[in-house]
Write a protein that holds these residues in place. Structure first.
Motif, PDB file in Angstrom:
ATOM      1  N   THR A  85      22.531 -67.399  56.959  1.00  0.00           N
ATOM      2  CA  THR A  85      21.874 -67.136  55.685  1.00  0.00           C
ATOM      3  C   THR A  85      20.457 -66.593  55.915  1.00  0.00           C
ATOM      4  OG1 THR A  85      21.153 -69.443  55.617  1.00  0.00           O
ATOM      5  CG2 THR A  85      23.214 -68.892  54.490  1.00  0.00           C
ATOM      6  N   VAL A  86      19.881 -66.042  54.863  1.00  0.00           N
ATOM      7  CA  VAL A  86      18.514 -65.511  54.924  1.00  0.00           C
ATOM      8  C   VAL A  86      17.548 -66.583  54.425  1.00  0.00           C
ATOM      9  CG1 VAL A  86      16.922 -63.745  54.072  1.00  0.00           C
ATOM     10  CG2 VAL A  86      19.281 -63.137  54.649  1.00  0.00           C
ATOM     11  N   LEU A  87      16.547 -66.876  55.228  1.00  0.00           N
ATOM     12  CA  LEU A  87      15.558 -67.903  54.896  1.00  0.00           C
ATOM     13  C   LEU A  87      14.246 -67.246  54.498  1.00  0.00           C
ATOM     14  CD1 LEU A  87      16.228 -70.294  57.917  1.00  0.00           C
ATOM     15  CD2 LEU A  87      17.328 -70.288  55.675  1.00  0.00           C
ATOM     16  N   LYS A  88      13.645 -67.768  53.437  1.00  0.00           N
ATOM     17  CA  LYS A  88      12.405 -67.198  52.931  1.00  0.00           C
ATOM     18  C   LYS A  88      11.213 -68.064  53.331  1.00  0.00           C
ATOM     19  CE  LYS A  88      14.617 -64.921  49.009  1.00  0.00           C
ATOM     20  NZ  LYS A  88      14.410 -63.573  49.572  1.00  0.00           N
ATOM     21  N   SER A  89      10.041 -67.445  53.318  1.00  0.00           N
ATOM     22  CA  SER A  89       8.816 -68.132  53.714  1.00  0.00           C
ATOM     23  C   SER A  89       8.137 -68.854  52.555  1.00  0.00           C
ATOM     24  CB  SER A  89       7.829 -67.122  54.318  1.00  0.00           C
ATOM     25  OG  SER A  89       7.385 -66.210  53.303  1.00  0.00           O
ATOM     26  N   GLY A  90       8.466 -68.460  51.328  1.00  0.00           N
ATOM     27  CA  GLY A  90       7.795 -69.027  50.166  1.00  0.00           C
ATOM     28  C   GLY A  90       6.662 -68.161  49.646  1.00  0.00           C
ATOM     29  N   ILE A  91       6.341 -67.085  50.366  1.00  0.00           N
ATOM     30  CA  ILE A  91       5.328 -66.125  49.909  1.00  0.00           C
ATOM     31  C   ILE A  91       6.050 -64.817  49.592  1.00  0.00           C
ATOM     32  CG2 ILE A  91       3.220 -64.879  50.498  1.00  0.00           C
ATOM     33  CD1 ILE A  91       2.525 -67.095  52.437  1.00  0.00           C
ATOM     34  N   LYS A  92       6.029 -64.411  48.329  1.00  0.00           N
ATOM     35  CA  LYS A  92       6.813 -63.267  47.870  1.00  0.00           C
ATOM     36  C   LYS A  92       6.502 -62.003  48.673  1.00  0.00           C
ATOM     37  CE  LYS A  92       7.600 -60.502  43.682  1.00  0.00           C
ATOM     38  NZ  LYS A  92       6.939 -59.273  44.157  1.00  0.00           N
ATOM     39  N   GLU A  93       5.222 -61.686  48.840  1.00  0.00           N
ATOM     40  CA  GLU A  93       4.840 -60.449  49.531  1.00  0.00           C
ATOM     41  C   GLU A  93       5.239 -60.484  51.006  1.00  0.00           C
ATOM     42  OE1 GLU A  93       2.546 -61.027  45.901  1.00  0.00           O
ATOM     43  OE2 GLU A  93       2.829 -62.273  47.703  1.00  0.00           O
ATOM     44  N   PHE A  94       5.139 -61.657  51.622  1.00  0.00           N
ATOM     45  CA  PHE A  94       5.515 -61.792  53.026  1.00  0.00           C
ATOM     46  C   PHE A  94       7.018 -61.592  53.201  1.00  0.00           C
ATOM     47  CE2 PHE A  94       5.550 -64.761  56.953  1.00  0.00           C
ATOM     48  CZ  PHE A  94       5.434 -63.665  57.789  1.00  0.00           C
ATOM     49  N   ASP A  95       7.799 -62.161  52.290  1.00  0.00           N
ATOM     50  CA  ASP A  95       9.248 -61.983  52.349  1.00  0.00           C
ATOM     51  C   ASP A  95       9.631 -60.524  52.140  1.00  0.00           C
ATOM     52  OD1 ASP A  95       9.691 -64.679  52.829  1.00  0.00           O
ATOM     53  OD2 ASP A  95       9.794 -65.171  50.699  1.00  0.00           O
ATOM     54  N   GLU A  96       8.896 -59.815  51.249  1.00  0.00           N
ATOM     55  CA  GLU A  96       9.159 -58.387  51.043  1.00  0.00           C
ATOM     56  C   GLU A  96       8.874 -57.608  52.326  1.00  0.00           C
ATOM     57  OE1 GLU A  96       6.691 -57.304  47.788  1.00  0.00           O
ATOM     58  OE2 GLU A  96       8.015 -58.164  46.244  1.00  0.00           O
TER      59      GLU A  96
END
Length: 503
Positions: free
Chosen positions: A249-260
């Motif tokens: 699965t894809v894991l996100k960092s919690g920071i929208k811009e960083f994930d983008e």
């Protein structure tokens, strides 16, 4: 043959049993060699104590140390020499130490060697043990005085013990001027212990199985230490032996811009390298993923080489990352390591335990610089890192490594290049603009999918990390001094006005 003889005689050292594929094959003679101080006696005592715990009779034949010395050594490690372990001192009588009582004719080498062998056989017949330790062959080698007589003596010992069904461990401290290796061809297996002196810090110990007839074993060098309680061996990690299935699965960092910037996030079971000069926030970026993992209900393990934990807890708490609470809640394991006191094998074992026993799904190594200091050979470091990262990936854990580059602005140098090992590489940089020192982040590699090819400015504030929109109006940011190429694209964070205030 009795069924018990077909099993292995465990050494009492879990790591050594792993290296030996279960222990020593019963009914055979093995050689444990190494210079003084490498831990031969400690290993031999653990071998006998393990046998005594299983109800086996054990015999320790000492040609160099007294019973008191052996008991003191055992007590220092918390071992108890009970009734199942017989210690037989085979030392010269006190009269031999008196020059007036010595007679060269009566105490010739022939007689001494023959008497020594006879006493060994008699002690064995009296005890009838299942496990035997003879310490050490150096004394027998000196008495033999020639390679031929020494080889014949070892063959005589082997033939005597082979019919008894006992598992025999011969110790050799390798102190004789003429090191006769013919015993290697006689015994069933050979284990070599060695001690390496480093320029700074404690000595490093490692072992290698040179020979084991009719048995596959874990080859190569394996780190070990001597601590209170005995010897602990850390088998060389082979990632191919540890494979599990998990959903990528894809894991996100919690920071929208960083994930983008990362193209949506990072894939589970991958490794990420954060590289940049000191002070750019590499640890903070890694801890952002730790915080996201904890919020998902997953555990994390953090290994710190460079920073004092109290300082780390204080500065991250002010940014909204309460590592102390995460630790108290049992969601993270955080450990400060001393590179000067640690071997790569021991470190790999600690990481494995956190993943296997603690079920950590996120692992942070901060930093590779500190880990590198524990390894004198850079090539070996790369191999250790490769196996460790492959192991973590196969366990479905996400690994975050930090590397501090030399320099601050412009051309940067890394102490060791591990960029090709990581699945994702995040580059952090300082640059100067509008009379201020600023920070920029970019993703320069991602194996598991697409990512932005842009550069984003970020700030470290009391609220943590803040990333802006892609910087498209400038070039030369990674060199440290950007130039404006599009006046319509000012160099500002998202939501920042030209007067410097935040909306």
């Amino acid at each position: 043959m009795d069924e018990t003889l077909k099993t292995k005689a465990k050494t009492g050292i879990a790591g050594m049993d792993d290296v030996l594929a279960g222990g020593f094959t019963r009914g055979h003679v093995f050689l444990l060699e190494g210079s003084p101080g490498t831990g031969k006696t400690t290993v031999a005592l653990q071998f006998l104590v393990e046998g005594a715990a299983l109800g086996e009779r054990c015999l320790y034949i000492s040609l160099s140390e007294t019973r008191e010395e052996l008991c003191e050594s055992a007590e220092s490690h918390g071992m108890e020499i009970g009734d199942e372990i017989e210690i037989f001192e085979l030392v010269p009588p006190e009269s031999l130490l008196d020059a007036d009582q010595q007679q060269s004719l009566l105490y010739s080498s022939d007689l001494e060697l023959g008497e020594t062998t006879k006493l060994i056989f008699e002690s064995f017949e009296r005890v009838r043990p299942q496990r035997v330790v003879i310490d050490s062959l150096s004394e027998i080698r000196l008495l033999a005085q020639s390679s031929l007589r020494y080889r014949r003596q070892i063959l005589a010992l082997k033939h005597f013990f082979s019919g008894s069904g006992a598992t025999v461990l011969l110790l050799d401290d390798m102190t004789s001027d003429n090191l006769d290796k013919t015993v290697h061809s006689v015994v069933h297996g050979v284990i070599h212990l060695e001690q390496l002196a480093r320029n700074y810090g404690p000595e490093r110990r490692r072992l290698r199985v040179l020979k084991y007839r009719g048995q596959a074993f874990r080859g190569g060098y394996h780190d070990f230490i001597i601590k209170t309680g005995g010897v602990a061996v850390f088998p060389r990690l082979r990632a191919i032996e540890h494979k599990t299935s998990f959903a990528r699965t894809v894991l996100k960092s919690g920071i929208k811009e960083f994930d983008e910037l990362l193209g949506g996030g990072i894939e589970r079971g991958s490794s990420t390298l954060l590289i940049g000069p000191a002070g750019t926030g590499k640890t903070l970026f890694a801890l952002q993923f730790v915080d996201a993992a904890v919020k998902r209900g997953e555990r994390a393990a953090i290994f710190i080489f460079d920073e004092e934990l109290g300082l780390l807890f204080a500065r991250t708490k002010s940014m909204g990352l309460d590592l102390q609470k995460m630790s108290d809640d049992g969601m993270i394991h955080i450990e400060q390591l001393d590179a000067a006191e640690l071997s790569p094998g021991e470190f790999a074992q600690r990481v494995r335990e956190r993943v296997a026993d603690y079920d950590a799904k996120t692992v942070v190594l901060d930093s590779v610089n500190g880990y590198h200091e524990a390894m004198p050979e850079e090539n070996a470091l790369i191999l250790h890192m490769h196996e460790l990262l492959q192991y973590l990936n196969r366990q479905g854990a996400n690994t975050f490594l930090t590397v501090a580059q030399h320099g601050l602005v412009g051309d940067m140098k890394s102490p060791v290049d591990v960029t090709y090992l990581a699945d994702t590489v995040i580059l952090l940089r300082y640059f100067e603009a509008q009379g201020m020192v600023r920070r920029a982040v970019s993703v320069i590699k991602k194996r598991t999918g697409k990512h932005e090819e842009t550069i984003r400015e970020y700030k470290i504030t009391d609220d943590g990390l803040t990333l802006g929109q892609p910087l498209t109006g400038f070039q030369g940011i990674l060199r440290g001094v950007p130039t404006l190429v599009n006046e319509n694209k000012p160099l500002l964070l998202q939501g920042e006005r030209e007067d410097g205030d935040h909306s």
